[in-house]
Design an enzyme around this catalytic site. Structure first.
Site, PDB file in Angstrom:
ATOM      1  N   SER A   1      29.249  56.300  43.249  1.00  0.00           N
ATOM      2  CA  SER A   1      29.538  55.295  44.280  1.00  0.00           C
ATOM      3  C   SER A   1      28.748  54.002  44.066  1.00  0.00           C
ATOM      4  CB  SER A   1      29.231  55.859  45.681  1.00  0.00           C
ATOM      5  OG  SER A   1      30.005  57.006  45.933  1.00  0.00           O
TER       6      SER A   1
ATOM      7  N   CYS B   1      31.401  46.219  39.220  1.00  0.00           N
ATOM      8  CA  CYS B   1      31.611  44.769  39.196  1.00  0.00           C
ATOM      9  C   CYS B   1      30.297  43.999  39.290  1.00  0.00           C
ATOM     10  CB  CYS B   1      32.528  44.347  40.340  1.00  0.00           C
ATOM     11  SG  CYS B   1      34.176  45.084  40.287  1.00  0.00           S
TER      12      CYS B   1
ATOM     13  N   ASN C   1      38.792  51.658  46.058  1.00  0.00           N
ATOM     14  CA  ASN C   1      38.320  52.117  47.368  1.00  0.00           C
ATOM     15  C   ASN C   1      39.465  52.346  48.335  1.00  0.00           C
ATOM     16  OD1 ASN C   1      35.205  52.210  47.745  1.00  0.00           O
ATOM     17  ND2 ASN C   1      35.537  50.429  46.440  1.00  0.00           N
TER      18      ASN C   1
ATOM     19  N   TRP D   1      43.772  17.604  54.294  1.00  0.00           N
ATOM     20  CA  TRP D   1      44.778  18.451  53.649  1.00  0.00           C
ATOM     21  C   TRP D   1      44.049  19.346  52.656  1.00  0.00           C
ATOM     22  CZ3 TRP D   1      49.853  19.273  54.626  1.00  0.00           C
ATOM     23  CH2 TRP D   1      50.480  18.367  55.490  1.00  0.00           C
TER      24      TRP D   1
END
Length: 460
Positions: free
Chosen positions: A43, A47, A311, A440
């Site tokens: 677990s 990354c 996950n 914008w």
């Protein structure tokens, strides 16, 4: 009545999420759970390994969400350093070998979860197994690389591959004080982007002091008398190296599943139904980097190795195994990364992918800033948007820029999931204040330009 037995192969995101969710729904008297993990850790965030290697994360254990001991406290019989070597589907049992003692034994199951993950691509070239050549997939791999850096005779690092892992490891090596060369087979780094956007990444990496060599196919690794790497050779040139990091990508680790006759897709991953049950097998589920998933934009199966998906797969599997209900609908292909202060993001389809599935499209590329132009710290970003010809359905977005660029891709990810058109996107009520966005937002500017291209295509 004896409890059913769930066997889980793989102790990382998908496998242990499935085990934990199943345990929440059923106690030990109803469901016994045995999990096998060939490594030392469970677990954890794969990354996060580049950021640990690079020094952003101080300790290895900071990447671990739940230790083996914590899983065992929840009545999960977790066996680390134990590798499953065979699945007997008909006999409903698995053969596992204790990697410390060499002892092998069979364990029966009523339900099985295959979560064997992915393995780094390692070309079959001379010298690839030399001392100082490292893949980076597990915490054990990360520790081996750090140990190797301490023993490196010099400060020259060569990274092979310029995908997500490649660029992240290039940054990590730079932070460690190495002179970094990235060798990339493609025309531009980040093949998950279109080449015009990849060129922006290349330009930025050069500006950071990372030498990126495109169209450079590695032919062999050269070693010294002690067996340690000394250089990386291509057809054109030889690059000195005191350490080599492989960032070529991964492939589903389905050797075990394939040998057992479980169905594999075109990309080598296990094929499941929406409940993550392996197609054709009532009591076997699979999730994580070893499966193929439905691309909601292209309408086809893909292999995408990401902890977010793993996950979610585990939660779905655990719910179904534990007597509840869950499905995994698919993905739109969202991913973000960084190299130093450059942020990189994509979701949906690239131009090449849209062509491959027979979609006609228009594109729009704009340059803007992440904050109001007059606000201090405003940095540039480039947004490329792909929309379906005439209908205007959003097909994909790519973003390359500085602070605040990458997570804007989440707007597009939601729009893709909702099958919005670029016209509909122009009216999105996004948050605005000068420190966070121009009036914008860059994504909306791109949507307006893409919508204009769609209108032109419709009147042609």
């Amino acid at each position: 009545m004896a409890a059913e037995r769930l066997v889980v192969i793989g102790g990382d995101a998908a496998g242990m999420s499935a085990a934990s969710q199943a345990r929440r729904l059923k106690g030990p008297d109803e469901l016994s759970i045995v999990a096998f993990e060939r490594g030392h850790f469970t677990s954890y965030s794969a990354c996060g390994i580049p950021y640990w290697v690079g020094g952003d994360v101080e300790r290895r254990d900071d990447l671990i969400a739940r230790t083996p001991e914590q899983h065992r406290e929840r009545a999960i019989d977790l066996r680390t350093r134990t590798e499953v070597t065979e699945i007997d589907v008909a006999g409903q049992r698995v053969r596992a070998v204790d990697l410390e003692s060499g002892e092998a034994s069979w364990t029966g199951f009523d339900k099985l979860v295959v979560a064997t993950g992915a393995r780094p691509l390692r070309p079959d070239l001379p010298g690839m197994d030399a001392d100082g050549v490292h893949g980076v997939q597990t915490l054990d791999d990360g520790q081996a690389l750090l140990d190797s850096l301490d023993r490196a005779p010099g400060r020259r690092a060569v990274v092979v591959g310029a995908g997500y892992i490649g660029v992240e490891m290039a940054e990590a090596m730079l932070k460690r004080g190495f002179e970094v060369t990235v060798l990339n087979r493609g025309a531009q780094p980040m093949a998950t982007l279109d080449p015009d956007m990849g060129s922006l990444v290349h330009e930025a990496m050069d500006g950071m002091g990372i030498t990126t060599v495109n169209r450079a196919a590695v032919t062999k690794i050269l070693t010294g008398p002690d067996g340690r790497v000394t250089a990386v050779a291509t057809d054109e040139e030889t690059y000195p190296a005191d350490v080599v990091v492989l960032g070529i990508g991964v492939t589903p680790e389905t050797t075990l599943a394939g040998a057992a006759g479980l169905p594999l897709g075109a990309h080598g991953g296990l094929v499941t139904d929406p409940s993550m049950r392996v197609v054709g097998h009532e009591n076997i589920w699979a999730g994580g980097d070893c499966v193929e998933v439905l691309d909601l934009v292209a309408g086809r199966l893909r292999h995408i190795a990401l902890g977010t998906h793993a996950n979610k797969h585990g939660q779905v599997i655990g719910a179904n195994v534990g007597g509840g209900y869950g499905t995994f609908p698919g993905v739109v292909g969202t991913a973000v990364s960084k190299v130093c202060d450059l942020e990189i993001a994509r979701t949906g389809l690239r131009e090449k992918e849209a062509k491959a599935v027979g979609l006609r499209y228009v594109t729009a590329t704009i340059e803007s800033t992440g904050r109001a132009g007059y606000y201090p710290g405003a940095r540039s970003m480039t947004v490329k948007m792909i929309a379906e010809y005439r209908t205007g359905r959003l097909l994909g977005v790519q973003i390359v820029g500085r602070e605040g660029a990458a997570k804007r891709v989440d707007i597009a990810a939601v729009a893709l999931t909702a099958r919005m058109t670029v016209d509909q996107m122009t009216a999105l009520d996004l948050g605005y204040a000068p420190p966070f966005s121009p009036v914008w937002d860059p994504v909306l500017v791109a949507a307006r330009k893409a919508n204009a291209a769609v209108r032109r295509a419709g009147s042609a």
